[in-house]
Design a protein around this motif. Sequence first.
Motif, PDB file in Angstrom:
ATOM      1  N   GLY A  70       0.861  -1.304  -0.057  1.00  0.00           N
ATOM      2  CA  GLY A  70       0.069  -0.067   0.005  1.00  0.00           C
ATOM      3  C   GLY A  70       0.807   1.395   0.073  1.00  0.00           C
ATOM      4  O   GLY A  70       1.908   1.258  -0.716  1.00  0.00           O
ATOM      5  N   GLU A  71       0.155   2.244   0.667  1.00  0.00           N
ATOM      6  CA  GLU A  71       0.854   3.456   0.871  1.00  0.00           C
ATOM      7  C   GLU A  71       1.129   3.990   2.362  1.00  0.00           C
ATOM      8  O   GLU A  71       0.361   3.668   3.197  1.00  0.00           O
ATOM      9  N   ILE A  72       2.290   4.640   2.587  1.00  0.00           N
ATOM     10  CA  ILE A  72       2.738   4.996   3.760  1.00  0.00           C
ATOM     11  C   ILE A  72       2.762   6.584   3.886  1.00  0.00           C
ATOM     12  O   ILE A  72       3.679   7.081   3.025  1.00  0.00           O
ATOM     13  N   LEU A  73       2.073   7.176   4.552  1.00  0.00           N
ATOM     14  CA  LEU A  73       2.286   8.624   4.851  1.00  0.00           C
ATOM     15  C   LEU A  73       3.103   9.031   5.904  1.00  0.00           C
ATOM     16  O   LEU A  73       3.318   8.263   6.925  1.00  0.00           O
ATOM     17  N   THR A  74       4.089   9.960   5.749  1.00  0.00           N
ATOM     18  CA  THR A  74       5.057  10.160   6.615  1.00  0.00           C
ATOM     19  C   THR A  74       5.325  11.757   6.611  1.00  0.00           C
ATOM     20  O   THR A  74       5.464  12.574   5.495  1.00  0.00           O
ATOM     21  N   LYS A  75       5.519  12.478   7.833  1.00  0.00           N
ATOM     22  CA  LYS A  75       5.645  13.960   8.017  1.00  0.00           C
ATOM     23  C   LYS A  75       6.608  14.104   9.030  1.00  0.00           C
ATOM     24  O   LYS A  75       6.641  13.547  10.072  1.00  0.00           O
ATOM     25  N   VAL A  76       7.628  15.018   8.794  1.00  0.00           N
ATOM     26  CA  VAL A  76       8.275  15.822   9.521  1.00  0.00           C
ATOM     27  C   VAL A  76       8.197  17.251   9.685  1.00  0.00           C
ATOM     28  O   VAL A  76       8.051  17.826   8.812  1.00  0.00           O
ATOM     29  N   PRO A  77       7.873  17.656  10.997  1.00  0.00           N
ATOM     30  CA  PRO A  77       7.553  18.999  11.150  1.00  0.00           C
ATOM     31  C   PRO A  77       8.530  19.950  10.210  1.00  0.00           C
ATOM     32  O   PRO A  77       9.730  19.816  10.186  1.00  0.00           O
ATOM     33  N   GLY A  78       7.786  21.056   9.644  1.00  0.00           N
ATOM     34  CA  GLY A  78       8.713  21.886   8.880  1.00  0.00           C
ATOM     35  C   GLY A  78       9.113  21.300   7.463  1.00  0.00           C
ATOM     36  O   GLY A  78       9.973  22.154   6.945  1.00  0.00           O
ATOM     37  N   GLN A  79       8.887  20.080   7.133  1.00  0.00           N
ATOM     38  CA  GLN A  79       9.143  19.610   5.927  1.00  0.00           C
ATOM     39  C   GLN A  79       7.939  19.211   5.229  1.00  0.00           C
ATOM     40  O   GLN A  79       6.864  18.853   6.065  1.00  0.00           O
ATOM     41  N   LYS A  80       7.698  19.007   3.972  1.00  0.00           N
ATOM     42  CA  LYS A  80       6.633  18.560   3.323  1.00  0.00           C
ATOM     43  C   LYS A  80       6.325  17.253   3.558  1.00  0.00           C
ATOM     44  O   LYS A  80       7.250  16.299   3.462  1.00  0.00           O
ATOM     45  N   ALA A  81       5.216  16.733   3.765  1.00  0.00           N
ATOM     46  CA  ALA A  81       4.828  15.209   4.015  1.00  0.00           C
ATOM     47  C   ALA A  81       4.999  14.629   2.588  1.00  0.00           C
ATOM     48  O   ALA A  81       5.030  15.073   1.510  1.00  0.00           O
ATOM     49  N   SER A  82       5.301  13.307   2.563  1.00  0.00           N
ATOM     50  CA  SER A  82       5.591  12.335   1.610  1.00  0.00           C
ATOM     51  C   SER A  82       4.639  11.086   1.683  1.00  0.00           C
ATOM     52  O   SER A  82       4.538  10.815   2.811  1.00  0.00           O
ATOM     53  N   ARG A  97      11.834  14.301  14.699  1.00  0.00           N
ATOM     54  CA  ARG A  97      10.089  14.200  15.013  1.00  0.00           C
ATOM     55  C   ARG A  97       9.346  13.697  13.936  1.00  0.00           C
ATOM     56  O   ARG A  97       9.606  14.367  12.968  1.00  0.00           O
ATOM     57  N   HIS A  98       8.776  12.690  13.828  1.00  0.00           N
ATOM     58  CA  HIS A  98       7.820  12.521  12.892  1.00  0.00           C
ATOM     59  C   HIS A  98       6.654  11.502  13.095  1.00  0.00           C
ATOM     60  O   HIS A  98       6.565  10.874  14.431  1.00  0.00           O
ATOM     61  N   PHE A  99       5.698  11.412  12.009  1.00  0.00           N
ATOM     62  CA  PHE A  99       4.772  10.317  12.310  1.00  0.00           C
ATOM     63  C   PHE A  99       4.621   9.646  10.948  1.00  0.00           C
ATOM     64  O   PHE A  99       5.159  10.103   9.973  1.00  0.00           O
ATOM     65  N   HIS A 100       4.117   8.399  10.981  1.00  0.00           N
ATOM     66  CA  HIS A 100       3.796   7.595   9.788  1.00  0.00           C
ATOM     67  C   HIS A 100       2.484   6.807   9.741  1.00  0.00           C
ATOM     68  O   HIS A 100       2.004   6.296  11.043  1.00  0.00           O
ATOM     69  N   GLY A 101       1.852   6.453   8.771  1.00  0.00           N
ATOM     70  CA  GLY A 101       0.631   5.582   8.703  1.00  0.00           C
ATOM     71  C   GLY A 101       0.207   5.537   7.265  1.00  0.00           C
ATOM     72  O   GLY A 101       0.868   6.109   6.168  1.00  0.00           O
ATOM     73  N   SER A 106      -5.696   4.123   1.120  1.00  0.00           N
ATOM     74  CA  SER A 106      -5.177   2.834   0.932  1.00  0.00           C
ATOM     75  C   SER A 106      -4.740   2.313   2.135  1.00  0.00           C
ATOM     76  O   SER A 106      -4.042   3.281   2.982  1.00  0.00           O
ATOM     77  N   LYS A 107      -4.546   1.194   2.487  1.00  0.00           N
ATOM     78  CA  LYS A 107      -4.016   0.378   3.782  1.00  0.00           C
ATOM     79  C   LYS A 107      -2.591   0.723   3.346  1.00  0.00           C
ATOM     80  O   LYS A 107      -2.177   0.810   2.300  1.00  0.00           O
ATOM     81  N   GLY A 108      -1.653   0.370   4.321  1.00  0.00           N
ATOM     82  CA  GLY A 108      -0.040   0.254   4.151  1.00  0.00           C
ATOM     83  C   GLY A 108       0.505  -0.540   5.311  1.00  0.00           C
ATOM     84  O   GLY A 108      -0.086  -0.572   6.286  1.00  0.00           O
ATOM     85  N   ALA A 109       1.623  -0.992   4.663  1.00  0.00           N
ATOM     86  CA  ALA A 109       2.526  -1.616   5.914  1.00  0.00           C
ATOM     87  C   ALA A 109       3.841  -1.508   5.576  1.00  0.00           C
ATOM     88  O   ALA A 109       4.160  -1.092   4.306  1.00  0.00           O
ATOM     89  N   HIS A 110       4.672  -1.776   6.449  1.00  0.00           N
ATOM     90  CA  HIS A 110       6.163  -1.613   6.469  1.00  0.00           C
ATOM     91  C   HIS A 110       6.761  -2.442   7.443  1.00  0.00           C
ATOM     92  O   HIS A 110       6.175  -2.599   8.639  1.00  0.00           O
ATOM     93  N   ILE A 111       8.180  -2.765   7.078  1.00  0.00           N
ATOM     94  CA  ILE A 111       8.809  -3.393   8.098  1.00  0.00           C
ATOM     95  C   ILE A 111       9.607  -2.291   8.811  1.00  0.00           C
ATOM     96  O   ILE A 111      10.339  -1.497   8.250  1.00  0.00           O
ATOM     97  N   ALA A 112       9.612  -2.305  10.052  1.00  0.00           N
ATOM     98  CA  ALA A 112      10.498  -1.424  10.721  1.00  0.00           C
ATOM     99  C   ALA A 112      11.703  -1.847  11.452  1.00  0.00           C
ATOM    100  O   ALA A 112      11.606  -2.992  12.193  1.00  0.00           O
TER     101      ALA A 112
END
Length: 144
Positions: A70-82, A97-101, A106-112
């Motif tokens: 799927g797709e993973i949205l990620t964001k760092v403050p002060g930078q554009k999300a991807s 500092r960030h988040f992802h999901g 679309s659902k999404g999955a990742h190996i961390a």
Amino acid sequence: MANSQAIIKSGELGSFEGNSTIFSGKVKVSMLFNLETWREFGGALVEFEKSSRSAWHTHPAGQTLIVTDGEILTKVPGQKASIAKKGDVISCPPNVRHFHGATDSSKGAHIALTQEKNGKNVTWENLVSDVEYQEALNEARSKQ
């Protein structure tokens, strides 16, 4: 075990539903392997239903995410999300500092793959608000 290979069977280390204090929406975390004296990182498969996401957080020794579905949205403050897609890799240096999901479409999955520093691999912060999430989606989509 240090002188031979080992196979960790799928599901052997267990899985759990993401705690609502650090995840919004439905998230499943399946442990893949733990750090060892010879391996300085552990691994987990994290699966997000549509619109599910982590809280804001940092990793004292950084983290690498390999998108597997799927797709993973990620964001760092002060930078554009991807938005990262299957096969993409997200590299997050220490203490960023960030988040992802998942995205809302679309659902999404990742190996961390996460290392530890002084026995700690993550510092959780506040949940990502619906407004912050929507702003991140809009940012990411505006640059595609």
